[in-house]
Design a protein around this motif. Sequence first.
Motif, mmCIF file in Angstrom:
data_model
loop_
_atom_site.group_PDB
_atom_site.id
_atom_site.type_symbol
_atom_site.label_atom_id
_atom_site.label_comp_id
_atom_site.label_asym_id
_atom_site.label_seq_id
_atom_site.Cartn_x
_atom_site.Cartn_y
_atom_site.Cartn_z
ATOM 1 N N THR A 1 -2.183 -0.253 -5.602
ATOM 2 C CA THR A 1 -1.564 -1.369 -4.891
ATOM 3 C C THR A 1 -0.524 -2.012 -5.784
ATOM 4 O OG1 THR A 1 -2.016 -3.278 -3.462
ATOM 5 C CG2 THR A 1 -3.126 -3.245 -5.606
ATOM 6 N N ASP B 1 0.850 -1.187 0.000
ATOM 7 C CA ASP B 1 0.000 0.000 0.000
ATOM 8 C C ASP B 1 0.893 1.247 0.000
ATOM 9 O OD1 ASP B 1 -2.269 1.563 0.090
ATOM 10 O OD2 ASP B 1 -2.978 0.835 2.026
ATOM 11 N N ASP B 2 0.259 2.413 -0.120
ATOM 12 C CA ASP B 2 0.971 3.681 -0.191
ATOM 13 C C ASP B 2 0.940 4.366 1.177
ATOM 14 O OD1 ASP B 2 2.125 6.077 -0.847
ATOM 15 O OD2 ASP B 2 0.565 6.708 -2.255
ATOM 16 N N THR B 3 2.102 4.615 1.755
ATOM 17 C CA THR B 3 2.180 5.295 3.042
ATOM 18 C C THR B 3 1.453 6.637 3.007
ATOM 19 O OG1 THR B 3 4.315 4.248 3.477
ATOM 20 C CG2 THR B 3 3.776 6.198 4.775
ATOM 21 N N PRO C 1 -2.975 5.561 2.279
ATOM 22 C CA PRO C 1 -3.349 4.172 2.593
ATOM 23 C C PRO C 1 -4.833 3.925 2.343
ATOM 24 C CG PRO C 1 -3.044 5.447 4.604
ATOM 25 C CD PRO C 1 -2.599 6.326 3.475
ATOM 26 N N GLU D 1 3.481 -1.182 3.717
ATOM 27 C CA GLU D 1 3.359 0.131 3.085
ATOM 28 C C GLU D 1 4.736 0.647 2.675
ATOM 29 O OE1 GLU D 1 -0.553 1.881 5.502
ATOM 30 O OE2 GLU D 1 1.449 2.752 5.823
#
Length: 307
Positions: A272, A209-211, A214, A253
């Motif tokens: 993702t 995932d993206d910090t 999220p 993440e």
Amino acid sequence: MDNTDVGYPIGNAGQPWGNAERVLWLSRQVRQRSYETDVLQAIDQLGSRFDVSEYGRLEYAQGSFPLFSIRTRNWRDDLPVVLVTGGVHGYETSGVHGALRFAEQHMADLAGRANILVVPCVSPWAYERIQRWNPNAIDPNRSFYDNSPSGESAALLRLVAPLRGRFLMHIDLHETTDSDETEFRPALAARDGKVFEPGEVPDGFYLVDDTGNPQPAFQQAVLAAVSTVTHIAPTDASGEIIGSPVVAPGVIEYALKELGLCASITGARYTTTTEVYPDSPRATPEQCIQAQVAAVRAAIDYALAHA
């Protein structure tokens, strides 16, 4: 230039590679499979149902590599756009074939619901050599930024640039393999003049995932679909996967944009990166492809349901 003290047979301890080391590394890369046979022929067969176009071309001493995208026919400006990418790391086979399989078997089902853009093989030179880097020893998946030194990354950035702001979802298909520990991470440490510190390859599927953005419910929806096909990676003894804290079962993440990762390029709400483990005794190559397809389908379904 041949110093096994660095954990890799090219380079000297504590010294980043220069041109001589890169040339030596390139001389050891052997073509092992055909982009033309495996990928371009499959894309060509999709041309009767979708809009197939060449979005760039990579000119290397080892050959000329056209880059292709596959788009929904009858593209509509009132529909959201979703992006599926594979083969950013050419050695990660199920990403390439998962993207192609999705286009072949499922993409038409989404007509009238979304505009689909599939780029199945971002790095064809690396696909043929089962390699992580491009011929210049550059990792495309750390190079998605302005004035990128990677031709693979720069071409994809140009492709998506006119559509930025319209993307709802982007899923980038990857693998984590045993060769990450035996070849690619030792090579990275040697290239950068660092000490290789061994890690642990997780046995199973997981997501990144993206910090900075999220989307935990989105990630769990993807994992739920994949779990019907293959097993989800457990945490290691430290509660981590590949050195990153697990924020939910099967999810870590990364700071996507700061690291120059492919999943950062669209600005989509839902992003993702999949990671399949093809070397698991519990998974077959076909299962890995099916897991990628299940992930793509679930990601699109969730994004459209929550647009």
